[in-house]
Design a protein around this motif. Sequence first.
Motif, PDB file in Angstrom:
ATOM      1  N   ALA A  84       0.832  -1.207   0.000  1.00 24.79           N
ATOM      2  CA  ALA A  84       0.000   0.000   0.000  1.00 24.79           C
ATOM      3  C   ALA A  84       0.861   1.249   0.000  1.00 24.79           C
ATOM      4  N   ALA A  85       2.015   1.193   0.637  1.00 24.98           N
ATOM      5  CA  ALA A  85       2.901   2.362   0.684  1.00 24.98           C
ATOM      6  C   ALA A  85       3.559   2.612  -0.671  1.00 24.98           C
ATOM      7  N   VAL A  86       3.891   1.514  -1.359  1.00 25.33           N
ATOM      8  CA  VAL A  86       4.625   1.634  -2.614  1.00 25.33           C
ATOM      9  C   VAL A  86       3.702   1.777  -3.827  1.00 25.33           C
ATOM     10  N   ALA A  87       2.575   1.051  -3.799  1.00 27.88           N
ATOM     11  CA  ALA A  87       1.660   1.072  -4.952  1.00 27.88           C
ATOM     12  C   ALA A  87       0.224   1.054  -4.468  1.00 27.88           C
ATOM     13  N   PRO A  88      -0.263   2.161  -3.945  1.00 29.01           N
ATOM     14  CA  PRO A  88      -1.576   2.184  -3.287  1.00 29.01           C
ATOM     15  C   PRO A  88      -2.730   1.739  -4.192  1.00 29.01           C
ATOM     16  N   GLU A  89      -2.701   2.087  -5.464  1.00 26.41           N
ATOM     17  CA  GLU A  89      -3.835   1.709  -6.321  1.00 26.41           C
ATOM     18  C   GLU A  89      -3.857   0.203  -6.498  1.00 26.41           C
ATOM     19  N   ARG A  90      -2.657  -0.384  -6.611  1.00 26.66           N
ATOM     20  CA  ARG A  90      -2.571  -1.830  -6.781  1.00 26.66           C
ATOM     21  C   ARG A  90      -3.113  -2.534  -5.546  1.00 26.66           C
ATOM     22  N   ALA A  91      -2.762  -2.000  -4.381  1.00 21.70           N
ATOM     23  CA  ALA A  91      -3.218  -2.602  -3.127  1.00 21.70           C
ATOM     24  C   ALA A  91      -4.728  -2.485  -2.995  1.00 21.70           C
ATOM     25  N   ALA A  92      -5.254  -1.324  -3.381  1.00 23.48           N
ATOM     26  CA  ALA A  92      -6.694  -1.112  -3.246  1.00 23.48           C
ATOM     27  C   ALA A  92      -7.484  -2.025  -4.175  1.00 23.48           C
ATOM     28  N   ALA A  93      -6.889  -2.349  -5.320  1.00 21.82           N
ATOM     29  CA  ALA A  93      -7.622  -3.145  -6.315  1.00 21.82           C
ATOM     30  C   ALA A  93      -7.624  -4.631  -6.005  1.00 21.82           C
ATOM     31  N   ASN A  94      -6.719  -5.092  -5.147  1.00 23.74           N
ATOM     32  CA  ASN A  94      -6.592  -6.529  -4.894  1.00 23.74           C
ATOM     33  C   ASN A  94      -7.256  -6.902  -3.571  1.00 23.74           C
ATOM     34  N   PRO A  95      -8.301  -7.740  -3.612  1.00 24.50           N
ATOM     35  CA  PRO A  95      -9.007  -8.090  -2.372  1.00 24.50           C
ATOM     36  C   PRO A  95      -8.131  -8.800  -1.349  1.00 24.50           C
ATOM     37  N   ALA A  96      -7.015  -9.361  -1.792  1.00 21.98           N
ATOM     38  CA  ALA A  96      -6.137 -10.057  -0.843  1.00 21.98           C
ATOM     39  C   ALA A  96      -5.571  -9.097   0.189  1.00 21.98           C
ATOM     40  N   TYR A  97      -5.408  -7.847  -0.177  1.00 24.25           N
ATOM     41  CA  TYR A  97      -4.862  -6.851   0.748  1.00 24.25           C
ATOM     42  C   TYR A  97      -5.942  -6.186   1.586  1.00 24.25           C
ATOM     43  N   ALA A  98      -7.167  -6.203   1.058  1.00 26.85           N
ATOM     44  CA  ALA A  98      -8.239  -5.428   1.694  1.00 26.85           C
ATOM     45  C   ALA A  98      -8.469  -5.796   3.150  1.00 26.85           C
ATOM     46  N   GLY A  99      -8.483  -7.080   3.415  1.00 30.22           N
ATOM     47  CA  GLY A  99      -8.747  -7.526   4.783  1.00 30.22           C
ATOM     48  C   GLY A  99      -7.731  -7.003   5.771  1.00 30.22           C
TER      49      GLY A  99
ATOM     50  N   PHE B 181       1.687 -14.930  -3.001  1.00 34.78           N
ATOM     51  CA  PHE B 181       0.292 -15.368  -2.888  1.00 34.78           C
ATOM     52  C   PHE B 181      -0.656 -14.218  -3.163  1.00 34.78           C
ATOM     53  N   ASP B 182      -0.417 -13.086  -2.509  1.00 37.78           N
ATOM     54  CA  ASP B 182      -1.321 -11.948  -2.648  1.00 37.78           C
ATOM     55  C   ASP B 182      -1.435 -11.487  -4.090  1.00 37.78           C
ATOM     56  N   GLU B 183      -0.283 -11.469  -4.782  1.00 39.13           N
ATOM     57  CA  GLU B 183      -0.312 -11.023  -6.166  1.00 39.13           C
ATOM     58  C   GLU B 183      -1.040 -12.026  -7.061  1.00 39.13           C
ATOM     59  N   MET B 184      -0.990 -13.307  -6.682  1.00 34.72           N
ATOM     60  CA  MET B 184      -1.670 -14.332  -7.495  1.00 34.72           C
ATOM     61  C   MET B 184      -3.113 -14.522  -7.070  1.00 34.72           C
ATOM     62  N   TYR B 185      -3.513 -13.805  -6.034  1.00 31.71           N
ATOM     63  CA  TYR B 185      -4.796 -14.095  -5.403  1.00 31.71           C
ATOM     64  C   TYR B 185      -5.998 -14.180  -6.350  1.00 31.71           C
ATOM     65  N   PRO B 186      -6.160 -13.226  -7.267  1.00 34.31           N
ATOM     66  CA  PRO B 186      -7.346 -13.313  -8.136  1.00 34.31           C
ATOM     67  C   PRO B 186      -7.477 -14.665  -8.837  1.00 34.31           C
ATOM     68  N   ALA B 187      -6.353 -15.261  -9.206  1.00 34.30           N
ATOM     69  CA  ALA B 187      -6.418 -16.568  -9.866  1.00 34.30           C
ATOM     70  C   ALA B 187      -6.724 -17.684  -8.865  1.00 34.30           C
TER      71      ALA B 187
END
Lengths: 175, 208, 206
Positions: A50-65, B154-160
């Motif tokens: 999130a610090a380095v690429a906030p838009e990428r973090a926001a778009a990926n549900p894996a980070y959201a939690g 893992f996080d980067e591959m998560y959508p798949a």
Amino acid sequence: MSAAAGARPYGSPYLAGFGVGMVLLLAFVVMGRGLGASGGYSSVVATGVAAVAPERAAANPAYAGYLGDGTVHPLKDWVVFELLGVTLGGLLSALVAGRFRVMVERGEGITDRRRLLNALGGGALMGLGAKVARGCTSGQALTGGALLSAGSWLFILAAFGAGYAAAPLFRRQWS
Amino acid sequence: MAASAPAAVLQVAAGVPPAPLYETGAFGHEASLVVALLLGTAFGWFLERGGLGSARKLVGQFYGTDFAVFKVLFTAVVTAMLGLFWLSRAGLVDPYLVYVPRTYVLPQLAGGLVFGVGLVLGGLCPGTSCVAASSGRLDGLALIAGMLLGVLAFDEMYPALAAFMDSTFAGALTLPAWTGLPVGAVVFGVTCVALAGFALAERLEAKP
Amino acid sequence: MTAPRLLVAAAVVLSFGALLVGSPVPGGEGHLDVARLALMVETGGDAMTPRELARQLRDRSTDVAVVDLRSQEAFDDFHLPRARRIPLEKLSGASFPDGTTVVVYAAGDEAAERAWRALQGMGYDRARVLRGGVGGWLQSVMAPVLPEDATPSEREAWPEIAELSRYFGGNPTRGSVTGLPFGAGDSPDSAVAAAIKDARRKGCGW
């Protein structure tokens, strides 16, 4: 055991286990949850991304939690603080017993460099495995085990099984 | 919602368990972080004392030379399991307010297998790596770095992976519910297995 | 006796005792299937929304019982149609006809969830918590609001919701303000959403 001069031998694993069990029980009674570890790593990674690429973090549900809704800093997380404690507790115990020593633990069969690379690789596998299993030895084996969670016991069997199966491959590293 | 000892006693008398304290509102998020730090410190202390901060000692489990991992893990599981059972039985803790990990059959099986290989290659787990690192072990630091990379991957591959991750969900399935046995019977069974394992471990370690 | 041997002895005694006693709850009442209950809570099967309840009451469904867990004054002030007042402590003494869906409500969710667990333990596995409690009923049945920026499907559903509200003497309105009438307190959705988020964050091992 430890190679440091003046190092005291390790204590009884049964008493250590009893201590860990009482800590786990306290967690149940005080917090209504068990111990964890891999979740703390997830919080750190999420914060970093999130610090380095906030838009990428926001778009990926894996980070959201782990990032939450922004009202609480993701590092102000229970498991992160628990891991800080684990680090401190380990340091204290090692110092008190004279077991603190800067070194690379390995067998005679390989070099320091090789060992560190293996550790990196093993860590990556564990990071991946823990995310897939939604926990690690602390969250699944210890906590889930004590709470009789069926999936956690499955994790224990799978992890131990895989460990025994893979052990012959890495014998040189340890002997 | 006990705010004091006398209030807690009244609650227990009325059949309302005062614990888990955080769940019954005894304190808030900030204080819980202090609790986390304290519990973590005790956890790390005991792990180091038991020798699990040493990768060589830990992997001894998988080469049949040192069963510390089994001993520490199962003593801890049995202790907490019996403790929770009896505190609940005494009406002091509401066990249904303790969060039970959810069961996802395939992900936990697959994750367990991958984790096990990593454990024997790396020699430490996510928690014990912190203990090793703070005892000066550089391999502990390497493991921590590796784990961060594995989590990132893992996080980067998560959508798949999302569909797989959500598959075979079985809720908070517990062994008693799955087998149909009473909780106390499963508790007894787990204790027996642990004690038998300890006896076997002692025998195997005694051999030269 | 060395310390490890003492631990072994304690483990044997305590685990054998657990075997004899069977249940981890005091009095050993009921055989609560924790997994099934937890799954129901996860998937929402333990709850009923106020509108679902309203429809069942309107259709004169005979196997629904409504239980109010609050104080007598709160009950006299306002209670749901066909509600019986049974405080939590007296619940174990109550009985309902076989196959009844018992819907419990209170001001918030906590007392209702305790009551739900107690009813499950008593064998009423069709028990339900009224999502949002009294506030939820007031907001979604007595004073539903169709917002200005409603989606087409929300607009389509509105006439039935408005009629349901009027049946119980409510006051459906259109507008941009989703204010809470009668000082009903916190929005039920935010409380539920907060509880779910809290549970997810706690699942840590990961």
